[in-house]
Design a protein around this motif. Structure first.
Motif, PDB file in Angstrom:
ATOM      1  N   ARG A  62       0.835  -1.203   0.000  1.00 37.83           N
ATOM      2  CA  ARG A  62       0.000   0.000   0.000  1.00 37.83           C
ATOM      3  C   ARG A  62       0.871   1.255   0.000  1.00 37.83           C
ATOM      4  NH1 ARG A  62      -2.677  -0.170   4.925  1.00 37.83           N
ATOM      5  NH2 ARG A  62      -0.966   1.044   5.752  1.00 37.83           N
ATOM      6  N   GLU A  63       1.863   1.268   0.883  1.00 39.41           N
ATOM      7  CA  GLU A  63       2.757   2.422   0.967  1.00 39.41           C
ATOM      8  C   GLU A  63       3.560   2.601  -0.309  1.00 39.41           C
ATOM      9  OE1 GLU A  63       2.811   4.808   3.298  1.00 39.41           O
ATOM     10  OE2 GLU A  63       1.117   3.745   4.182  1.00 39.41           O
ATOM     11  N   GLU A  64       3.957   1.499  -0.936  1.00 39.11           N
ATOM     12  CA  GLU A  64       4.696   1.589  -2.202  1.00 39.11           C
ATOM     13  C   GLU A  64       3.823   2.209  -3.288  1.00 39.11           C
ATOM     14  OE1 GLU A  64       7.137  -1.307  -5.245  1.00 39.11           O
ATOM     15  OE2 GLU A  64       7.078  -1.838  -3.125  1.00 39.11           O
ATOM     16  N   TYR A  65       2.553   1.854  -3.304  1.00 34.64           N
ATOM     17  CA  TYR A  65       1.614   2.445  -4.258  1.00 34.64           C
ATOM     18  C   TYR A  65       1.561   3.965  -4.065  1.00 34.64           C
ATOM     19  CZ  TYR A  65      -2.826   4.021  -6.177  1.00 34.64           C
ATOM     20  OH  TYR A  65      -3.784   4.728  -6.844  1.00 34.64           O
ATOM     21  N   TYR A  66       1.458   4.415  -2.815  1.00 27.71           N
ATOM     22  CA  TYR A  66       1.400   5.857  -2.541  1.00 27.71           C
ATOM     23  C   TYR A  66       2.694   6.555  -2.950  1.00 27.71           C
ATOM     24  CZ  TYR A  66      -2.856   5.031   0.166  1.00 27.71           C
ATOM     25  OH  TYR A  66      -4.124   4.671   0.568  1.00 27.71           O
ATOM     26  N   ARG A  67       3.836   5.921  -2.699  1.00 26.38           N
ATOM     27  CA  ARG A  67       5.122   6.528  -3.082  1.00 26.38           C
ATOM     28  C   ARG A  67       5.232   6.628  -4.603  1.00 26.38           C
ATOM     29  NH1 ARG A  67       4.622   5.824   1.567  1.00 26.38           N
ATOM     30  NH2 ARG A  67       6.065   6.195   3.252  1.00 26.38           N
ATOM     31  N   GLU A  68       4.784   5.566  -5.308  1.00 27.91           N
ATOM     32  CA  GLU A  68       4.805   5.598  -6.775  1.00 27.91           C
ATOM     33  C   GLU A  68       3.935   6.748  -7.284  1.00 27.91           C
ATOM     34  OE1 GLU A  68       3.911   1.900  -8.805  1.00 27.91           O
ATOM     35  OE2 GLU A  68       5.023   0.786  -7.271  1.00 27.91           O
ATOM     36  N   ASP A  91      11.107   0.998  -8.419  1.00 29.07           N
ATOM     37  CA  ASP A  91      12.361   0.849  -7.667  1.00 29.07           C
ATOM     38  C   ASP A  91      12.620   2.051  -6.761  1.00 29.07           C
ATOM     39  OD1 ASP A  91      12.752  -1.595  -8.855  1.00 29.07           O
ATOM     40  OD2 ASP A  91      14.260  -0.887 -10.297  1.00 29.07           O
ATOM     41  N   ARG A  92      12.357   3.240  -7.264  1.00 31.45           N
ATOM     42  CA  ARG A  92      12.537   4.452  -6.442  1.00 31.45           C
ATOM     43  C   ARG A  92      11.592   4.435  -5.246  1.00 31.45           C
ATOM     44  NH1 ARG A  92      12.429   9.757 -10.089  1.00 31.45           N
ATOM     45  NH2 ARG A  92      12.313  10.674  -8.007  1.00 31.45           N
ATOM     46  N   ALA A  93      10.346   4.037  -5.484  1.00 26.35           N
ATOM     47  CA  ALA A  93       9.357   3.976  -4.400  1.00 26.35           C
ATOM     48  C   ALA A  93       9.778   2.936  -3.360  1.00 26.35           C
ATOM     49  CB  ALA A  93       7.979   3.633  -4.967  1.00 26.35           C
ATOM     50  N   HIS A  94      10.238   1.780  -3.836  1.00 27.66           N
ATOM     51  CA  HIS A  94      10.659   0.703  -2.921  1.00 27.66           C
ATOM     52  C   HIS A  94      11.865   1.148  -2.098  1.00 27.66           C
ATOM     53  CE1 HIS A  94      10.454  -3.447  -1.596  1.00 27.66           C
ATOM     54  NE2 HIS A  94      11.777  -3.470  -1.616  1.00 27.66           N
ATOM     55  N   GLU A  95      12.793   1.843  -2.720  1.00 32.29           N
ATOM     56  CA  GLU A  95      13.980   2.327  -2.004  1.00 32.29           C
ATOM     57  C   GLU A  95      13.584   3.341  -0.916  1.00 32.29           C
ATOM     58  OE1 GLU A  95      17.705   2.401  -0.675  1.00 32.29           O
ATOM     59  OE2 GLU A  95      16.868   0.996  -2.132  1.00 32.29           O
ATOM     60  N   GLN A  96      12.618   4.201  -1.214  1.00 33.86           N
ATOM     61  CA  GLN A  96      12.122   5.151  -0.203  1.00 33.86           C
ATOM     62  C   GLN A  96      11.582   4.404   1.011  1.00 33.86           C
ATOM     63  OE1 GLN A  96       9.184   7.857  -1.772  1.00 33.86           O
ATOM     64  NE2 GLN A  96      10.625   8.807  -3.203  1.00 33.86           N
ATOM     65  N   LEU A  97      10.816   3.357   0.767  1.00 31.22           N
ATOM     66  CA  LEU A  97      10.257   2.561   1.863  1.00 31.22           C
ATOM     67  C   LEU A  97      11.362   1.925   2.697  1.00 31.22           C
ATOM     68  CD1 LEU A  97       7.247   0.732   0.185  1.00 31.22           C
ATOM     69  CD2 LEU A  97       7.215   2.761   1.617  1.00 31.22           C
ATOM     70  N   ARG A  98      12.362   1.381   2.032  1.00 28.97           N
ATOM     71  CA  ARG A  98      13.477   0.742   2.754  1.00 28.97           C
ATOM     72  C   ARG A  98      14.191   1.755   3.642  1.00 28.97           C
ATOM     73  NH1 ARG A  98      17.356  -2.001  -0.937  1.00 28.97           N
ATOM     74  NH2 ARG A  98      18.148  -2.828   1.005  1.00 28.97           N
ATOM     75  N   LEU A  99      14.362   2.962   3.146  1.00 31.68           N
ATOM     76  CA  LEU A  99      15.023   3.999   3.942  1.00 31.68           C
ATOM     77  C   LEU A  99      14.175   4.423   5.142  1.00 31.68           C
ATOM     78  CD1 LEU A  99      16.535   6.197   1.085  1.00 31.68           C
ATOM     79  CD2 LEU A  99      17.772   4.669   2.646  1.00 31.68           C
ATOM     80  N   GLU A 100      12.863   4.289   4.998  1.00 29.19           N
ATOM     81  CA  GLU A 100      11.947   4.632   6.091  1.00 29.19           C
ATOM     82  C   GLU A 100      11.726   3.467   7.046  1.00 29.19           C
ATOM     83  OE1 GLU A 100       8.262   6.412   4.680  1.00 29.19           O
ATOM     84  OE2 GLU A 100       9.345   7.222   2.955  1.00 29.19           O
TER      85      GLU A 100
END
Length: 174
Positions: A62-68, A91-100
Motif C-alpha cells: 500500500r505504501e509503495e503504491y502511494y510513493r509511486e 524501484d525508487r518507491a521501494h527504495e524510499q520505503l526501505r530507507l523509512e
C-alpha cells in the motif's frame, strides 16, 4: 512466494547466529495468511515478546503504491507504456520505503538470503536496515566491533540504533 528452504529450518539457522545474551529475548516470527491471494503475510521481530519490527506485505505494498503515485505527480509522468520507466519508478518507491524502515515479508526473506550467504563484515557495511539489524544480533560481531561502531551508529536509522543499544546493553558495553 513462500520462503524456501522451509521457514522452520531458516529460523533454526538464524537463531543459531543470535548472541547468547539475546537468544532468549529476541524472536522472529513469520505469519502467512493462507486465504490471501499470494499467501504472504508478515514477518515480525520481537524483543521480550513485544513486536519491534512488523514487516507486513499489505502495508508495504500500500505504501509503495502511494510513493509511486507521489513520484509520478512530482515527475508529471502518468504514462505506463514504457516497462523500464514503470520499473524505475517502482524501484525508487521501494527504495524510499526501505530507507523509512517499511518492509514487506518478502524484504525480510531477501535480507535473510543475503545474510546467510554473505560474509558478516560485508553485511555489516550494508545500507540495508534489516541486514544491519541481523548483524547487530549476530554472535560473530564482537565487542570490539560494536565499540568501533559507537559514533557511526548515530547516523543510522532509529531501528538500527535501537538494536545496537539492545546488543550493547545486553553485553554491558558502554
Amino acid at each position: 512466494m513462500l520462503y524456501h528452504p522451509k521457514w522452520s529450518k531458516a529460523k533454526k539457522l538464524l537463531m543459531s547466529f543470535i548472541c547468547d545474551s539475546l537468544r532468549s529475548r529476541v524472536d522472529f516470527k513469520v505469519i502467512n495468511y493462507r486465504k490471501a491471494h499470494d499467501q504472504l503475510g508478515r514477518a515480525v521481530i520481537t524483543v521480550d515478546k513485544v513486536e519491534v519490527l512488523n514487516m507486513c506485505t499489505i502495508t508495504a505494498e500500500r505504501e509503495e503504491y502511494y510513493r509511486e503515485r507521489d513520484i509520478r505527480i512530482q515527475l508529471n509522468d502518468f504514462t505506463y507504456d514504457s516497462v523500464s520507466n514503470v520499473r524505475e519508478i517502482q524501484d525508487r518507491a521501494h527504495e524510499q520505503l526501505r530507507l523509512e524502515g517499511i518492509y514487506g515479508q518478502y524484504d525480510f526473506f531477501t535480507a535473510l538470503e543475503t545474510y546467510f550467504n554473505s560474509p558478516i563484515e560485508d553485511s555489516l557495511k550494508s545500507n540495508d536496515i534489516l541486514l544491519k539489524i541481523l548483524c547487530l544480533l549476530d554472535r560473530r560481531v564482537g565487542k570490539r566491533t560494536l565499540r568501533k561502531m559507537k559514533e557511526s551508529i548515530k547516523e543510522e536509522n532509529t531501528l538500527v540504533q535501537y538494536f545496537y543499544k539492545l546488543r550493547c546493553d545486553s553485553q554491558n558495553i558502554h
